[in-house]
Scaffold this motif. Structure first.
Motif, PDB file in Angstrom:
ATOM      1  N   VAL A 256      12.850  82.161  -0.466  1.00  0.00           N
ATOM      2  CA  VAL A 256      12.943  83.424  -0.990  1.00  0.00           C
ATOM      3  C   VAL A 256      11.775  83.672  -2.156  1.00  0.00           C
ATOM      4  O   VAL A 256      11.261  85.066  -2.298  1.00  0.00           O
ATOM      5  N   LEU A 257      11.488  83.103  -3.058  1.00  0.00           N
ATOM      6  CA  LEU A 257      10.744  83.237  -4.239  1.00  0.00           C
ATOM      7  C   LEU A 257       9.109  82.951  -3.750  1.00  0.00           C
ATOM      8  O   LEU A 257       8.223  83.212  -4.514  1.00  0.00           O
ATOM      9  N   GLY A 258       8.907  82.104  -2.418  1.00  0.00           N
ATOM     10  CA  GLY A 258       7.455  81.991  -2.136  1.00  0.00           C
ATOM     11  C   GLY A 258       6.886  81.175  -2.948  1.00  0.00           C
ATOM     12  O   GLY A 258       5.768  81.074  -3.070  1.00  0.00           O
ATOM     13  N   LEU A 259       7.539  80.050  -3.205  1.00  0.00           N
ATOM     14  CA  LEU A 259       7.075  79.011  -4.295  1.00  0.00           C
ATOM     15  C   LEU A 259       6.310  78.174  -3.545  1.00  0.00           C
ATOM     16  O   LEU A 259       6.718  77.533  -2.345  1.00  0.00           O
ATOM     17  N   ASP A 260       5.053  77.559  -3.891  1.00  0.00           N
ATOM     18  CA  ASP A 260       4.185  76.511  -3.426  1.00  0.00           C
ATOM     19  C   ASP A 260       5.219  75.189  -3.278  1.00  0.00           C
ATOM     20  O   ASP A 260       5.050  74.240  -2.359  1.00  0.00           O
ATOM     21  N   LYS A 261       5.888  74.981  -4.241  1.00  0.00           N
ATOM     22  CA  LYS A 261       6.770  73.746  -4.317  1.00  0.00           C
ATOM     23  C   LYS A 261       7.986  74.170  -5.109  1.00  0.00           C
ATOM     24  O   LYS A 261       8.101  75.062  -5.770  1.00  0.00           O
ATOM     25  N   MET A 262       8.999  73.519  -5.201  1.00  0.00           N
ATOM     26  CA  MET A 262      10.329  73.539  -6.172  1.00  0.00           C
ATOM     27  C   MET A 262      10.147  72.642  -7.065  1.00  0.00           C
ATOM     28  O   MET A 262      10.399  71.548  -7.143  1.00  0.00           O
ATOM     29  N   ALA A 263       9.350  72.890  -8.197  1.00  0.00           N
ATOM     30  CA  ALA A 263       9.346  72.203  -9.502  1.00  0.00           C
ATOM     31  C   ALA A 263      10.531  72.207 -10.145  1.00  0.00           C
ATOM     32  O   ALA A 263      11.468  72.997 -10.067  1.00  0.00           O
ATOM     33  N   PHE A 264      10.694  71.008 -11.127  1.00  0.00           N
ATOM     34  CA  PHE A 264      11.741  71.100 -11.850  1.00  0.00           C
ATOM     35  C   PHE A 264      11.823  72.168 -12.934  1.00  0.00           C
ATOM     36  O   PHE A 264      12.988  72.686 -13.172  1.00  0.00           O
ATOM     37  N   ALA A 265      10.756  72.747 -13.139  1.00  0.00           N
ATOM     38  CA  ALA A 265      10.573  74.029 -14.044  1.00  0.00           C
ATOM     39  C   ALA A 265      11.032  75.155 -13.438  1.00  0.00           C
ATOM     40  O   ALA A 265      11.334  76.124 -13.995  1.00  0.00           O
ATOM     41  N   ASP A 266      11.247  74.907 -12.058  1.00  0.00           N
ATOM     42  CA  ASP A 266      11.493  76.413 -11.164  1.00  0.00           C
ATOM     43  C   ASP A 266      13.057  76.343 -10.921  1.00  0.00           C
ATOM     44  O   ASP A 266      13.882  77.325 -10.377  1.00  0.00           O
ATOM     45  N   ILE A 267      13.928  75.290 -11.381  1.00  0.00           N
ATOM     46  CA  ILE A 267      15.354  75.289 -11.002  1.00  0.00           C
ATOM     47  C   ILE A 267      16.177  76.573 -11.231  1.00  0.00           C
ATOM     48  O   ILE A 267      17.009  76.871 -10.623  1.00  0.00           O
ATOM     49  N   LYS A 268      15.855  76.964 -12.760  1.00  0.00           N
ATOM     50  CA  LYS A 268      16.577  78.043 -13.023  1.00  0.00           C
ATOM     51  C   LYS A 268      15.920  79.409 -13.029  1.00  0.00           C
ATOM     52  O   LYS A 268      16.433  80.548 -13.592  1.00  0.00           O
ATOM     53  N   ALA A 269      14.945  79.463 -12.032  1.00  0.00           N
ATOM     54  CA  ALA A 269      14.397  80.804 -11.750  1.00  0.00           C
ATOM     55  C   ALA A 269      15.178  81.826 -11.008  1.00  0.00           C
ATOM     56  O   ALA A 269      16.156  81.515 -10.235  1.00  0.00           O
ATOM     57  N   PRO A 270      15.203  82.902 -11.621  1.00  0.00           N
ATOM     58  CA  PRO A 270      16.225  83.957 -11.126  1.00  0.00           C
ATOM     59  C   PRO A 270      15.654  84.188  -9.461  1.00  0.00           C
ATOM     60  O   PRO A 270      14.599  84.369  -9.277  1.00  0.00           O
ATOM     61  N   LEU A 271      16.717  84.191  -8.657  1.00  0.00           N
ATOM     62  CA  LEU A 271      16.507  84.463  -7.110  1.00  0.00           C
ATOM     63  C   LEU A 271      16.123  85.953  -6.977  1.00  0.00           C
ATOM     64  O   LEU A 271      15.323  85.939  -5.759  1.00  0.00           O
ATOM     65  N   ASP A 272      16.436  86.870  -7.686  1.00  0.00           N
ATOM     66  CA  ASP A 272      16.088  88.316  -7.595  1.00  0.00           C
ATOM     67  C   ASP A 272      15.320  88.695  -8.507  1.00  0.00           C
ATOM     68  O   ASP A 272      16.014  89.425  -9.342  1.00  0.00           O
ATOM     69  N   PRO A 273      14.299  88.106  -8.722  1.00  0.00           N
ATOM     70  CA  PRO A 273      13.403  88.325 -10.187  1.00  0.00           C
ATOM     71  C   PRO A 273      13.138  89.779 -10.538  1.00  0.00           C
ATOM     72  O   PRO A 273      12.940  90.048 -11.660  1.00  0.00           O
ATOM     73  N   ASP A 274      13.474  90.792  -9.673  1.00  0.00           N
ATOM     74  CA  ASP A 274      12.934  92.252  -9.896  1.00  0.00           C
ATOM     75  C   ASP A 274      14.256  92.914 -10.433  1.00  0.00           C
ATOM     76  O   ASP A 274      14.241  93.856 -10.663  1.00  0.00           O
TER      77      ASP A 274
END
Length: 606
Positions: free
Chosen positions: A299-317
């Motif tokens: 959903v976030l279009g990440l190049d990879k799921m880094a450990f830094a991204d685990i808590k990324a908001p799924l609906d960032p807007d």
């Protein structure tokens, strides 16, 4: 380049309404100093009974009541010093006062250790006879039962006194960890994709940047954060190793089969219950969380799921920004189901400065609630300007409500239940907040946001803290086998724990290996795994409350009022849950899976 955020405030610049009011403990520091001295001088009110507890039931009761009264007073003294330090660890005077209180605690524990030693030495028949002769002793029933369980592991009176006197030394690893983390560590600022500069601290990383909607902010903050952690890893490993080795040595001295047996005994939890939490959740939750991680990546279009991204908001807007005041009103609405007595406490807490929510230099990270007997609870947190902060506030007020009710209905010796149960009342309030927010909206995007907040709660307790618990389980085994606990050993074990849970869905890098440095829980015995036990209970009981209403609520309030008068299994059974079996854990894990399925369904076709 411009600085995106102003420098963090010094404690003296924090507005009054954002700080807690410690005058309920002591009006002035001078009064605190007088009481500290007075408590030490009044030790004779208890020591006059030394060597006499076998004389009569009256002597035993008088001694226990005198000791309890003295500890009630000292508890306020100790709490005042600890709370003052927790909001500014950089100030030398606060450090000194905390050290004074710590030394006094060791002195009191050493001098008063004779009470428990002499009771343990009394024949069971004599204790039973005394309880029949003095009705007041029956109020100490659970206390006597707990001492009886410790009897096989008690050492000689002189040895126990020496160990009690060394209390401040044994707490040194925890103090070193906190001093390094909160006073010495300085983090470099970092920049975002637009070249804006952001300041960094432990509190800002954990509370803000790790869940930033910006991938650049998350990853750059993560790199800067771990750069500083890496510089301290050997010192922190030495502190943690000292703590573990002390526990392992104590377990051997006391003839426990293992350090795990020793640490579980005060929780009054079987090893089967302990291993159930760790094994069932890791094995059965992992597939759900991997599915969640893959959903985020897509959903976030990440190049990879880094450990830094685990808590990324799924609906960032989409985020619900809110002030502390607005969130307080929402929390009050959510908790109204708990009834008038509970709500009186909540209203008072939010209007009479029981909560310290500022972000200032030197303030302890995370959040906690301290509940001194004889005074009201105090909550520490750092307000993040989003509705996520409402969950933290509700959580800590759950602890406050628990000990407020226990304190009103029990004497001090009977207020604290097993640590195994401690996180149930707090996570219960998070469950109730989610249910309230869902009931208030028909907007699908808002509902999705609430589900994400619920998953945040489960991630925190069923993943973060549970995997801390798994690391502890491994560390104690290594220590008992004689393996030196170096920084590299701790990091290797943490990487293995994380990889086994996340598989190949999340990139576990060097920064992830340092997460054993994030939390103070490792210095608190087998504490981390209990978060998952508490959330298991609150998941099931909150459903009962929503479905059954008042009867389930009243049962829960009675559990809170019971304080520490029952063992955890009995206590939780009063709320209708049997934790002796893995079934409730599986039910809670299935609930998490259903939330992730619902979330995935909302993104179908995207």
């Amino acid at each position: 380049m411009k600085n995106k955020t102003a420098d963090r405030m010094k404690r003296e610049d924090v507005p009054k309404n954002q700080k807690w009011d410690l005058t309920a403990l002591f009006e002035t520091k001078g009064e605190w100093e007088k009481e500290l001295q007075a408590v030490k001088e009044d030790l004779s009110n208890v020591t006059m009974y030394k060597g006499r507890l076998q004389e009569s039931a009256k002597v035993l009761l008088d001694c226990l009541e005198a000791k309890e009264k003295l500890l009630e007073r000292f508890n306020l003294v100790s709490m005042y010093a600890d709370l003052r330090l927790s909001v500014d660890n950089t100030e030398t005077e606060r450090q000194k006062d905390s050290a004074k209180a710590s030394e006094a605690r060791s002195e009191l524990n050493a001098v008063l250790s004779f009470v428990e030693n002499e009771i343990i030495a009394l024949p069971e028949e004599k204790v039973k006879k005394f309880k029949e002769e003095e009705q007041g002793l029956q109020l100490f029933e659970k206390y006597f039962a707990d001492l009886h369980e410790r009897k096989p592991h008690a050492l000689g009176e002189e040895t126990e006194e020496v160990l009690a006197a060394l209390g401040s030394l044994f707490s040194a690893p925890y103090n070193i960890y906190n001093r390094g983390k909160l006073s010495d560590m300085q983090f470099d600022s970092f920049t975002d994709e637009e070249g804006n500069e952001w300041p960094l601290s432990f509190a800002l990383y954990a509370g803000k940047y790790s869940s930033s909607p910006s991938t650049e902010v998350r990853r750059n903050a993560y790199d800067s954060f771990n750069k500083t952690l890496n510089q301290y890893k050997h010192t922190f490993a030495a502190a943690y190793a000292a703590n573990v080795n002390h526990e392992v040595t104590t377990a051997r001295l006391r003839s426990y089969d293992s350090v795990t047996d020793m640490l579980l005994q005060p929780q009054q939890v079987t090893k089967e219950m302990y291993h159930n939490q760790l094994d069932v959740i890791q094995e059965e939750l992992a597939p759900h969380m991997r599915k969640y991680a893959n959903l985020k990546k897509r959903v976030l279009g990440l190049d990879k799921m880094a450990f830094a991204d685990i808590k990324a908001p799924l609906d960032p807007d989409f985020k619900i920004e809110t002030s502390y005041e607005e969130a307080s009103e929402t929390v009050k609405e959510a908790l109204e189901i708990m009834g008038p007595e509970y709500m009186d406490m909540i209203n008072t807490a939010l209007t009479e400065r029981w909560v310290d929510y500022a972000d200032n230099i030197g303030k302890s990270t995370g959040a906690f609630c301290s509940s001194p007997y004889g005074a009201h609870p105090y909550v520490l947190m750092t307000w993040p300007d989003t509705m996520r902060g409402a969950y933290t506030l509700a959580h800590e007020l759950g602890h406050a409500g628990h000990f407020y009710l226990a304190g009103k209905n029990q004497r001090m010796v009977n207020t604290r239940p097993s640590r195994y149960f401690i996180e149930a009342p707090s996570t219960m309030n998070e469950m109730l907040l989610s249910n309230h927010l869902l009931s208030k909206t028909n907007d699908n995007r808002t509902k999705r946001w609430v589900i994400l907040q619920q998953l945040g709660t489960y991630y925190h307790n069923f993943v973060t803290h549970l995997l801390e618990g798994e690391l502890q389980r491994r560390v104690y085994k290594l220590a008992e086998d004689g393996e030196p606990l170096t920084a590299s050993v701790l990091s290797e074990q943490k990487v293995d724990v994380l990889k086994k849970f996340w598989g190949d869905t999340v990139e576990i890098d060097e920064g992830a290996s340092l997460t054993w440095m994030h939390q103070p829980h490792y210095y608190m015995g087998l504490y981390p795994y209990t978060y998952s036990a508490g959330l298991t209970v609150s998941t099931i009981v909150s459903k009962q409350m929503i479905e059954e209403g008042k009867p389930a609520v009243e049962s829960w309030l009675n559990v809170l009022r019971a304080g520490g008068t029952l063992k955890p299994l009995e206590l939780i059974k009063k709320a209708g849950v049997d934790m002796s079996k893995p079934d409730p854990i599986r039910e809670a894990v299935d609930h998490v899976g259903s939330l992730i399925d619902e979330l995935e369904g909302s993104y179908s076709g995207q």
